[in-house]
Design an enzyme around this catalytic site. Structure first.
Site, PDB file in Angstrom:
ATOM      1  N   LYS A  53       0.872  -1.175   0.000  1.00  0.00           N
ATOM      2  CA  LYS A  53       0.000   0.000   0.000  1.00  0.00           C
ATOM      3  C   LYS A  53       0.912   1.230   0.000  1.00  0.00           C
ATOM      4  O   LYS A  53       1.961   1.224   0.671  1.00  0.00           O
ATOM      5  CB  LYS A  53      -0.885  -0.028   1.254  1.00  0.00           C
ATOM      6  CG  LYS A  53      -1.896   1.095   1.351  1.00  0.00           C
ATOM      7  CD  LYS A  53      -2.809   0.917   2.571  1.00  0.00           C
ATOM      8  CE  LYS A  53      -3.844   2.014   2.687  1.00  0.00           C
ATOM      9  NZ  LYS A  53      -4.761   1.822   3.832  1.00  0.00           N
ATOM     10  N   SER A 103      -9.710   2.098   2.925  1.00  0.00           N
ATOM     11  CA  SER A 103      -8.824   2.822   2.049  1.00  0.00           C
ATOM     12  C   SER A 103      -7.823   1.937   1.304  1.00  0.00           C
ATOM     13  O   SER A 103      -7.202   2.393   0.355  1.00  0.00           O
ATOM     14  CB  SER A 103      -8.042   3.849   2.858  1.00  0.00           C
ATOM     15  OG  SER A 103      -7.227   3.201   3.818  1.00  0.00           O
ATOM     16  N   SER A 131      -9.978  -0.361   7.126  1.00  0.00           N
ATOM     17  CA  SER A 131      -9.418  -0.270   5.777  1.00  0.00           C
ATOM     18  C   SER A 131      -8.727  -1.514   5.245  1.00  0.00           C
ATOM     19  O   SER A 131      -8.377  -1.541   4.057  1.00  0.00           O
ATOM     20  CB  SER A 131      -8.451   0.902   5.692  1.00  0.00           C
ATOM     21  OG  SER A 131      -9.176   2.081   5.546  1.00  0.00           O
TER      22      SER A 131
HETATM   23  N1  GLN Z   1     -13.080   4.443   6.338  1.00  0.00           N
HETATM   24  C1  GLN Z   1     -12.506   4.880   7.555  1.00  0.00           C
HETATM   25  C2  GLN Z   1     -12.056   6.303   7.436  1.00  0.00           C
HETATM   26  O1  GLN Z   1     -12.325   6.875   6.429  1.00  0.00           O
HETATM   27  C3  GLN Z   1     -11.354   3.993   7.928  1.00  0.00           C
HETATM   28  C4  GLN Z   1     -10.140   4.270   7.150  1.00  0.00           C
HETATM   29  C5  GLN Z   1      -8.978   3.392   7.524  1.00  0.00           C
HETATM   30  O2  GLN Z   1      -9.149   2.370   8.191  1.00  0.00           O
HETATM   31  N2  GLN Z   1      -7.795   3.823   7.138  1.00  0.00           N
HETATM   32  O3  GLN Z   1     -11.463   6.876   8.292  1.00  0.00           O
END
Ligand code: GLN
Length: 490
Positions: A81, A156, A180
């Site tokens: 990532k 994400s 995410s």
């Molecule tokens: N969707 C959540 C956010 O927007 C979690 C994101 C994540 O786990 N990096 O913060």
């Protein structure tokens, strides 16, 4: 080869049926052919990848002999990532702010996987600064879900998930602050694991919300995730929240039968909000677990409705502080024209950050400001405590908790981007785990509307990754959801 498990790839490499260079080439060719339609990768560098593979081929790290010295993962390619700093590679975090940033050092995770002989295939697309649930906030464009390119892959770690689903890489890394790793794993039909907070070092992982961020593996199966986690985990003095614990072999319990396993089903996870197609697939998976000898018991997490509101105070608060380092002075983007220093800061940040990141910085600065700190931030921290206590009580009655990973299958592009609250609710089942610091994983358990994958979530006690992986692996031995491929992927 593209559907082979990591163990099978390791055997092929050890028996010299394929070299590390040939294996890397196979995946690089797939990336070249299939990535343009998916946009899962931000950066690829054939030369760098092949040089690393060549080094593994000549190092003697491969080969059937000397197994004690040999890492099982040596010669197997993986992609990171783009939140992990990788020396000599661009690390963008999905943002214009870091579009040209080349890190002078490797993240601990990158270092560990490279030390195990894994070969870097490239850097994966993601929501900007890991803020999002759909991968639509990336400066480098949205990632398409290989199961249906009109739909999001989740976020994400959407690039990570799409790369596994389309077999562009046999293994990838992801990060999970509020879901995410697990939510995109669910939406793309793969297996992903977020470890207990502190098990994997955050050093070199660009910070979003430091008390929640945790890196983990994403792959085709629980067996593969266990191998990857064993290589990724470990104490690192450069991360003050890294835990000094004895090294673990996360594969050690994979083959244990499930008879006697007590599965807790939180009644709050099975109420309103979960789509009927998700419910049907999760129920069928639970029936399978009962056949394997597990029993289920209803448990309660009474404060779970407060997890999303608490998270959207705590995560933006930490983000507003973490992201203050992007000021155009030390690294990353700098506005080309400005009048004085204050103007340079403000233009740099106005131009370098996208809308969602700005929204979080504003919310975070607000909840931390004098006069609002007690009302919001302190209150959210108290709720966080209550959520952890709920889990402790629930684990008094069960060994693992199961439920859906996400309320629905993958949604269409644009479906939730106009309404941040709708988007935030995508993580309704995953966020409480991060607030409590618990390990959680998602594995494919069937298909819902439109033939799209559904994920089953398993939550373990603190440090109980091996048992979670055991539960996931035993299920994957008797089902084949995790082996299914999207149409057109071959
Ligand atoms: N969707 C959540 C956010 O927007 C979690 C994101 C994540 O786990 N990096 O913060």
């Amino acid at each position: 080869m593209i559907n082979a498990s990591l163990k099978q790839l390791a055997a092929a490499l050890a028996e010299k049926r394929i070299s590390a260079v040939e294996l890397a080439t196979l995946f690089l060719d797939r990336i070249e052919r299939l990535n343009p339609a998916l946009n899962a990768f931000i950066t690829i560098d054939r030369e760098k990848t092949l040089a690393q593979a060549r080094a593994v081929d000549v190092s003697g790290k491969l080969g059937a002999g000397d197994t004690a010295q040999r890492s099982l993962l040596a010669g197997i390619p993986l992609a990171h990532k783009d939140i992990f700093c990788t020396e000599g590679w661009r690390t963008t975090c999905g943002s214009k702010m870091l579009a040209n940033f080349v890190s002078p050092y490797d993240a601990h995770v990158v270092e560990k996987l490279a030390a195990a002989g894994m070969v870097t295939l490239g850097k994966l697309n993601m929501d900007e600064f890991a803020m999002g649930s759909s991968n639509e906030t990336s400066y480098f464009g949205a990632v398409k879900n290989p199961w249906d390119r009109a739909r999001v892959p989740g976020g994400s770690s959407g690039g990570s998930a799409a790369a596994i689903a389309a077999r562009l890489a046999p293994a990838v890394t992801g990060t999970d602050t509020g879901g995410s790793i697990r939510q995109p794993a669910a939406l793309c039909g793969l297996t992903g694991l977020k470890p207990t907070y502190g098990v994997v070092s955050r050093y070199g992982m660009i910070a979003f919300a430091s008390s929640l961020d945790q890196a983990g593996p994403m792959a085709k199966s629980a067996e593969d995730c266990a191998l990857l986690l064993t290589a990724m985990a470990g104490f690192d003095s450069r991360d003050s929240t890294s835990l000094e614990r004895p090294a673990e072999d996360y594969s050690r319990e994979l083959e244990k039968p499930l008879s006697g396993l007590k599965i807790g089903l939180p009644k709050e996870f099975f109420g309103e909000g979960m789509e009927p197609d998700v419910r049907a697939a999760v129920d069928a998976a639970l029936a399978e677990y009962r056949k394997l000898g597990a029993t289920t018991v209803e448990v309660s997490l009474p404060n779970s409705a407060l997890s999303v509101p608490a998270y959207y105070v705590i995560a933006p608060a930490e983000a507003s502080s973490n992201l203050s380092r992007f000021d155009g002075v030390r690294y990353g983007y700098r506005a080309p024209e400005y009048s004085d220093l204050a103007d340079m800061y403000s233009k740099t940040r106005a131009q370098g950050f996208g809308a969602e990141v700005k929204r979080r910085i504003l919310i975070g600065s607000y909840v931390l400001s004098h006069g609002y700190y007690d009302a919001y931030y302190l209150q959210a921290q108290k709720i966080r405590r209550l959520i952890a206590a709920d889990f402790s009580a629930a684990f008094g009655e069960c060994d693992v908790i199961m439920g859906p990973t996400a309320p629905s299958v993958a949604f269409a592009f644009g479906a939730k981007s106009a309404d941040p609250v709708q988007m935030y609710l995508s993580d309704i089942y995953t966020i409480s785990t991060n607030l409590a610091g618990l390990p959680g994983m998602s594995l494919p358990c069937g298909f819902g509307q439109g033939g799209l994958p559904v994920g089953l979530q398993i939550i373990g006690r603190w440090f109980d990754e091996a048992r979670m992986l055991n539960a996931a692996h035993q299920y994957q031995r008797v089902t084949d959801w995790h082996t299914r491929l999207p149409e057109g992927v071959q």
